[in-house]
Write a protein that holds these residues in place. Structure first.
Motif, PDB file in Angstrom:
ATOM      1  N   UNK A  27       0.627 -10.603  22.200  1.00 39.17           N
ATOM      2  CA  UNK A  27      -0.758 -10.131  22.182  1.00 39.17           C
ATOM      3  C   UNK A  27      -2.155 -10.759  22.397  1.00 39.17           C
ATOM      4  N   UNK A  45       2.074 -17.674  16.811  1.00 36.80           N
ATOM      5  CA  UNK A  45       2.681 -16.618  17.032  1.00 36.80           C
ATOM      6  C   UNK A  45       3.980 -16.649  17.483  1.00 36.80           C
ATOM      7  N   UNK A  75       7.396 -15.873  15.706  1.00 28.07           N
ATOM      8  CA  UNK A  75       8.266 -15.022  16.252  1.00 28.07           C
ATOM      9  C   UNK A  75       9.919 -15.145  16.721  1.00 28.07           C
ATOM     10  N   UNK A  76       9.945 -16.074  17.647  1.00 25.62           N
ATOM     11  CA  UNK A  76      11.400 -16.518  17.463  1.00 25.62           C
ATOM     12  C   UNK A  76      12.173 -17.398  16.882  1.00 25.62           C
ATOM     13  N   UNK A  96      12.183 -15.612  14.285  1.00 25.35           N
ATOM     14  CA  UNK A  96      12.854 -14.555  13.156  1.00 25.35           C
ATOM     15  C   UNK A  96      13.329 -14.404  13.760  1.00 25.35           C
ATOM     16  N   UNK A  97      13.612 -14.955  14.715  1.00 26.07           N
ATOM     17  CA  UNK A  97      14.722 -14.395  16.178  1.00 26.07           C
ATOM     18  C   UNK A  97      15.783 -14.914  16.087  1.00 26.07           C
ATOM     19  N   UNK A 130      16.610 -18.022  14.332  1.00 24.42           N
ATOM     20  CA  UNK A 130      16.680 -18.637  12.902  1.00 24.42           C
ATOM     21  C   UNK A 130      17.550 -20.163  13.076  1.00 24.42           C
ATOM     22  N   UNK A 137       2.846 -17.037   8.718  1.00 24.53           N
ATOM     23  CA  UNK A 137       2.543 -15.537   8.677  1.00 24.53           C
ATOM     24  C   UNK A 137       3.471 -15.096   9.598  1.00 24.53           C
ATOM     25  N   UNK A 138       3.700 -15.498  10.600  1.00 20.25           N
ATOM     26  CA  UNK A 138       4.784 -14.609  11.563  1.00 20.25           C
ATOM     27  C   UNK A 138       6.374 -14.331  10.753  1.00 20.25           C
ATOM     28  N   UNK A 149       9.335 -14.519   8.573  1.00 17.53           N
ATOM     29  CA  UNK A 149      10.381 -13.125   7.389  1.00 17.53           C
ATOM     30  C   UNK A 149      10.515 -14.334   6.051  1.00 17.53           C
ATOM     31  N   UNK A 170      12.693 -15.720   4.240  1.00 15.08           N
ATOM     32  CA  UNK A 170      13.743 -15.851   4.480  1.00 15.08           C
ATOM     33  C   UNK A 170      14.155 -17.032   5.274  1.00 15.08           C
ATOM     34  N   UNK A 171      12.814 -17.405   5.918  1.00 12.45           N
ATOM     35  CA  UNK A 171      12.497 -18.632   6.960  1.00 12.45           C
ATOM     36  C   UNK A 171      10.941 -19.458   6.770  1.00 12.45           C
ATOM     37  N   UNK A 210      10.765 -22.900   6.683  1.00  8.99           N
ATOM     38  CA  UNK A 210      11.546 -23.472   7.968  1.00  8.99           C
ATOM     39  C   UNK A 210      10.650 -24.765   8.706  1.00  8.99           C
ATOM     40  N   UNK A 211      11.181 -25.449   8.769  1.00  7.56           N
ATOM     41  CA  UNK A 211      10.604 -26.910   9.375  1.00  7.56           C
ATOM     42  C   UNK A 211      10.269 -27.220  10.695  1.00  7.56           C
TER      43      UNK A 211
END
Lengths: 315, 315
Positions: free
Chosen positions: A173, A244, A248-249, A251-252, A254, A281-282, A284, A286-287, A290-291
């Motif tokens: 975006x 950003x 997103x990567x 989330x895809x 994990x 903020x991107x 999920x 569950x993540x 994330x380190x």
């Protein structure tokens, strides 16, 4: 302990080093890449570099078991052939990289292996760097371009056409200016690389009315350090797009950890802070923990990862 | 030939079938998911369904070797436990899915395996559907939500926290309205799912001035078929966001083929055409010929993929 030579073959220089099976570089050397001379000349020069390192290792009583290469371009890791490369290295596409090196060095064909340099870089960090000990990691490098590699169970995921890891070429975006997609070097538009790479940060600065005397991203960062509003905004846009995208990567894919590297990451807090502010903020839920780690091995990462291709695990 | 029971456990219904090692469904049955009754009640009902299928198989002289489950929620495929689930299935999170089923059915613990339903869906298509015979495939499903799974060497890439495949939760340039990110069900904003899912297409239609009498995406598609301009635009935005996202994912992962499924894909050309028109320009030159295929197995995909978890390859 076993030893291998790792080669990092880039557009302007080729570095090689003797790497031990614990991931440390014993010694290394660098030569210019003969990027106007074609594949054969590059193989000759690379073989000479590797040969001198093997000779030095032998003089120290170390047996070198093989040669791994991380090379610019799309590399068919199965056949050891350069599938495609940009004009940065003329005549590199089509080169029989592993067979040509093995022949010149008098090594068995299976003693020489090659992958794309970003995959080698990620494998180095996954094996002996920031992601050591993890079951999976995603490395994303932000510099002149944007690239990455997902390392799963100790192996980079290379892709069916050996084109996997092109994580700079999905829509961002941020990569739209007044409703129009910013052109990307891949021929597309609106991609992450078109707004988050070093050259893109300079382009954004110019679009925002910045002075053309800022010759590169480094100059824009320097201006941002002097509170130039357009420079601060350009860095923020590039770093925001980077964060950003990495979120997103994650989330895809994990991955267990994310490693961020490259020249922009090396700029430290002025880039890293807005990058991570856009990343978190991107994610999920569950993540959430994330380190996200800076790379550890610096310029040696691709050399170390390349050596790993032909080194067994330490025992 | 060997046989297994595959279970597709969703928010509203649970389907199960006896699947043979060539990927065909011999017979199947469906019950409502007891989504207000908690994990134990769901396990009781699922075990009863599976037990009746095993009984029928035995009556026909077929030996069932195990039970595979594709379940809604985030599933720890190693321990066979539901890590998390939405309120669509109350009390499902924390359920010991595989141990609970094995106990109720009198099977050995290792005879029951489970993954998330989208991974099961992708595995079904990769094994016996649109991607059969490929070394890698990316499935993306567009329906009430947006999800996916990358199947590599016959195994879905599940992710370190079993959260991999959340391909609806990365930023989409389409998911911004008058400069503001459209909220996403995950708690974030500006994601692919927020603009490309079925409910999102209806929301876009309302934002564009469409009538609230259009109760769902199906109604918006029907209005688009009668040349309602806002409906045509809303479908085009959703499908465009979907195609752009799939193109970017292909650049990242470089799968041998892409499979697109879900209720929106089932709408055919009115969705598929703008989707693919947005997808193709995103692809890097190396991926220019990428096959983008509609799913083949329909509702049976997750059941077939779930059975695959406990079925050996045909010999």
């Amino acid at each position: 302990m076993t030893y291998a030579v790792g080669v990092d073959l880039g557009g302007t220089k080729t570095a090689a080093g003797v790497v031990s099976s614990d991931g440390s570089v014993l010694f290394s050397a660098t030569v210019p890449t003969l990027n106007r001379s074609g594949g054969d000349a590059i193989l000759d020069a690379t073989a000479a570099l590797v040969s001198s390192l093997i000779g030095r290792a032998q003089a120290e009583g170390l047996a070198v078991s093989g040669v791994g290469v991380g090379s610019a371009g799309v590399i068919d890791a199965g056949r050891g052939v350069v599938v495609s490369a940009t004009d940065a290295i003329l005549g590199w596409a089509g080169t029989e990289l592993t067979a040509g090196l093995a022949h010149r060095l008098g090594l068995a064909p299976e003693a020489v292996r090659a992958v794309n340099d970003v995959h080698a870089h990620a494998l180095g960090e996954a094996w002996a760097g920031a992601a050591a000990g993890t079951a999976s990691s995603l490395l994303v490098a932000f510099g002149t371009g944007v690239g990455g590699s997902f390392v799963l169970g100790g192996q980079p995921v290379l892709g069916h056409r050996y084109a996997g890891g092109h994580v700079g070429h999905f829509a961002s975006p941020y990569a739209f200016h007044e409703g129009t997609a910013v052109p990307c070097v891949c021929g597309g538009a609106g991609h992450v690389e078109a707004i988050a790479s070093g050259p893109a940060i300079r382009e954004t600065y110019l679009r925002l009315g910045g002075t053309a005397q800022a010759a590169d991203a480094r100059a824009v960062f320097a201006l941002a350090g002097t509170s130039d509003p357009a420079a601060i905004k350009a860095v923020g846009i590039g770093a925001g797009a980077a964060g950003q995208a990495v979120g997103g990567l994650a989330n895809i894919l994990d991955p267990e950890v994310v490693v961020v590297s490259g020249g922009l990451s090396d700029a430290g807090a002025p880039w890293w802070r807005p990058m991570e502010r856009a990343l978190r903020p991107e994610l999920l839920p569950a993540l959430a923990g994330l380190p996200v780690l800076p790379a550890k091995l610096g310029n040696a990462a691709a050399m170390v990862g390349a050596a790993r291709l032909v080194l067994a695990s330490p025992s």
